[in-house]
Design a protein around this motif. Structure first.
Motif, PDB file in Angstrom:
ATOM      1  N   UNK A  41     107.319  39.219 -14.993  1.00 33.43           N
ATOM      2  CA  UNK A  41     108.231  38.082 -14.962  1.00 33.43           C
ATOM      3  C   UNK A  41     107.811  37.026 -13.940  1.00 33.43           C
ATOM      4  N   UNK A  42     106.603  37.174 -13.380  1.00 29.98           N
ATOM      5  CA  UNK A  42     106.132  36.248 -12.343  1.00 29.98           C
ATOM      6  C   UNK A  42     104.993  35.398 -12.878  1.00 29.98           C
ATOM      7  N   UNK A  43     105.133  34.083 -12.774  1.00 31.72           N
ATOM      8  CA  UNK A  43     104.073  33.151 -13.173  1.00 31.72           C
ATOM      9  C   UNK A  43     103.384  32.621 -11.921  1.00 31.72           C
ATOM     10  N   UNK A  44     102.070  32.743 -11.860  1.00 35.27           N
ATOM     11  CA  UNK A  44     101.289  32.181 -10.759  1.00 35.27           C
ATOM     12  C   UNK A  44     100.649  30.885 -11.223  1.00 35.27           C
ATOM     13  N   UNK A  45     100.982  29.800 -10.544  1.00 35.59           N
ATOM     14  CA  UNK A  45     100.440  28.478 -10.858  1.00 35.59           C
ATOM     15  C   UNK A  45      99.350  28.187  -9.828  1.00 35.59           C
ATOM     16  N   UNK A  46      98.111  28.116 -10.291  1.00 34.00           N
ATOM     17  CA  UNK A  46      96.981  27.914  -9.374  1.00 34.00           C
ATOM     18  C   UNK A  46      96.370  26.529  -9.572  1.00 34.00           C
ATOM     19  N   UNK A  47      96.334  25.776  -8.471  1.00 39.56           N
ATOM     20  CA  UNK A  47      95.677  24.473  -8.492  1.00 39.56           C
ATOM     21  C   UNK A  47      94.171  24.686  -8.554  1.00 39.56           C
ATOM     22  N   UNK A  48      93.483  23.852  -9.317  1.00 40.97           N
ATOM     23  CA  UNK A  48      92.037  24.032  -9.458  1.00 40.97           C
ATOM     24  C   UNK A  48      91.352  22.678  -9.595  1.00 40.97           C
ATOM     25  N   UNK A  49      91.264  21.983  -8.475  1.00 38.39           N
ATOM     26  CA  UNK A  49      90.578  20.688  -8.431  1.00 38.39           C
ATOM     27  C   UNK A  49      89.745  20.647  -7.148  1.00 38.39           C
ATOM     28  N   UNK A  50      88.624  21.387  -7.124  1.00 38.35           N
ATOM     29  CA  UNK A  50      87.822  21.473  -5.905  1.00 38.35           C
ATOM     30  C   UNK A  50      87.241  20.112  -5.517  1.00 38.35           C
ATOM     31  N   UNK A  51      86.952  19.931  -4.218  1.00 36.16           N
ATOM     32  CA  UNK A  51      87.018  20.979  -3.193  1.00 36.16           C
ATOM     33  C   UNK A  51      88.375  21.108  -2.505  1.00 36.16           C
ATOM     34  N   UNK A  52      89.262  20.114  -2.637  1.00 39.80           N
ATOM     35  CA  UNK A  52      90.487  20.100  -1.828  1.00 39.80           C
ATOM     36  C   UNK A  52      91.768  20.028  -2.649  1.00 39.80           C
ATOM     37  N   UNK A  53      91.664  20.209  -3.970  1.00 31.79           N
ATOM     38  CA  UNK A  53      92.844  20.147  -4.843  1.00 31.79           C
ATOM     39  C   UNK A  53      93.619  18.836  -4.677  1.00 31.79           C
ATOM     40  N   UNK A  54      92.891  17.739  -4.608  1.00 33.53           N
ATOM     41  CA  UNK A  54      93.533  16.433  -4.431  1.00 33.53           C
ATOM     42  C   UNK A  54      94.399  16.087  -5.643  1.00 33.53           C
TER      43      UNK A  54
ATOM     44  N   UNK B 167     110.101  33.884 -17.489  1.00 36.16           N
ATOM     45  CA  UNK B 167     109.635  33.758 -16.099  1.00 36.16           C
ATOM     46  C   UNK B 167     110.846  33.736 -15.177  1.00 36.16           C
ATOM     47  N   UNK B 168     110.891  34.682 -14.248  1.00 33.41           N
ATOM     48  CA  UNK B 168     112.017  34.784 -13.319  1.00 33.41           C
ATOM     49  C   UNK B 168     111.636  34.418 -11.892  1.00 33.41           C
ATOM     50  N   UNK B 169     110.354  34.204 -11.625  1.00 30.80           N
ATOM     51  CA  UNK B 169     109.892  33.752 -10.305  1.00 30.80           C
ATOM     52  C   UNK B 169     108.524  33.111 -10.473  1.00 30.80           C
ATOM     53  N   UNK B 170     108.203  32.175  -9.572  1.00 31.51           N
ATOM     54  CA  UNK B 170     106.947  31.415  -9.651  1.00 31.51           C
ATOM     55  C   UNK B 170     106.244  31.471  -8.302  1.00 31.51           C
ATOM     56  N   UNK B 171     104.925  31.628  -8.340  1.00 28.99           N
ATOM     57  CA  UNK B 171     104.093  31.547  -7.139  1.00 28.99           C
ATOM     58  C   UNK B 171     103.186  30.332  -7.264  1.00 28.99           C
ATOM     59  N   UNK B 172     103.201  29.480  -6.261  1.00 25.59           N
ATOM     60  CA  UNK B 172     102.302  28.323  -6.178  1.00 25.59           C
ATOM     61  C   UNK B 172     101.128  28.685  -5.291  1.00 25.59           C
ATOM     62  N   UNK B 173      99.903  28.456  -5.779  1.00 28.59           N
ATOM     63  CA  UNK B 173      98.714  28.925  -5.059  1.00 28.59           C
ATOM     64  C   UNK B 173      97.590  27.909  -5.224  1.00 28.59           C
ATOM     65  N   UNK B 174      96.896  27.624  -4.126  1.00 27.32           N
ATOM     66  CA  UNK B 174      95.808  26.669  -4.191  1.00 27.32           C
ATOM     67  C   UNK B 174      94.429  27.282  -4.222  1.00 27.32           C
ATOM     68  N   UNK B 175      94.328  28.577  -3.950  1.00 28.95           N
ATOM     69  CA  UNK B 175      93.032  29.242  -3.903  1.00 28.95           C
ATOM     70  C   UNK B 175      92.790  29.885  -2.556  1.00 28.95           C
TER      71      UNK B 175
END
Length: 258
Positions: free
Chosen positions: A12-25, A47-55
């Protein structure tokens, strides 16, 4: 999902990962990806919870300054309004959002982290709103969410100096909630706990706290009354109270499809 953003769902967890190297601008493509992703998550019953992650190396280091430097007044007004809306969509997600922060979370990166309900940082994380050093101010919620999180005086000091804050100080300020060796693992663990809990009660907590902060206490109490009354119509309430009466506190296993 896009070249700028990836979503992976486990349970039930969605991980949203930013992927715009090098700095995820945050360029226009990233803004569109964030807005579209938040809209889909808001409409998801799974989805009952979300994780925001940049790498592993960086969360996000703000807007694309090269793009910003070429904007006219009219262009920046429209672009910034759209970015505000994209970030606000994450802040207003009905489910809890946990940010996992490695490396830099600066400018727009910190503003995105501020949309989360809980923030976990690595010991080497660096946070800040350095916009004033460019002769501007944060434009995607930094002046508003930061002040609500750590208080107006501390927020003004960070906003007016543009200084960077390392993880230990960020923890003491309340800018992050936990420092962990592996922020992603810690964020996922916490998100999984939340996702296994009573879905509608957790959503009601988020709504009551967030909207209550922006209203009078009388209005907040009225909202609280409405929300608790509504929860009496949910299966989670039936499950939680029956379990308490039968087995004692903390024994309920909630229907994750409720």
């Amino acid at each position: 999902m896009t070249e700028r953003l990836h979503v992976e769902t486990t349970g039930r967890v969605a991980t949203v990962r930013l992927d715009h190297p090098p700095l995820n601008a945050f360029d226009t493509e990233m803004r569109h990806a964030l807005a579209d992703t938040a809209a889909r998550l808001a409409d998801s019953d799974d989805v009952h919870a979300v994780v925001l992650y940049g790498g592993e190396k960086v969360f996000a280091a703000g807007a694309d300054i090269k793009q910003l430097a070429g904007f006219s007044f009219e262009e920046v007004l429209g672009w910034n309004r759209a970015l505000q809306k994209a970030f606000t969509r994450f802040a207003e997600l009905p489910m809890p959002v946990v940010a996992a922060i490695n490396g830099y979370a600066l400018g727009g990166g910190m503003e995105l982290a501020l949309t989360a309900d809980y923030r976990v940082a690595s010991a080497t994380a660096v946070l800040g709103q350095p916009e004033v050093l460019l002769g501007i101010i944060p434009g995607s919620g930094g002046t508003q969410r930061l002040a609500r999180l750590i208080g107006p005086s501390r927020a003004k000091e960070l906003l007016m100096t543009g200084r960077r804050v390392r993880a230990p100080e960020a923890l003491s300020l309340g800018l992050v909630d936990r420092v962990a060796p592996d922020p992603l693992a810690a964020a996922l663990e916490y998100a999984q706990v939340l996702a296994a809990g009573p879905r509608f009660a957790i959503q009601a907590v988020k709504e009551a706290v967030d909207h209550g902060l922006d209203s009078s206490i009388a209005a907040g109490l009225a909202l609280e009354r409405s929300l608790i009354a509504g929860l009496f119509a949910t299966r989670d309430r039936d499950t939680g109270m029956a379990s308490f009466l039968r087995d004692g506190p903390g024994k309920a296993t909630f229907d994750r499809d409720a």
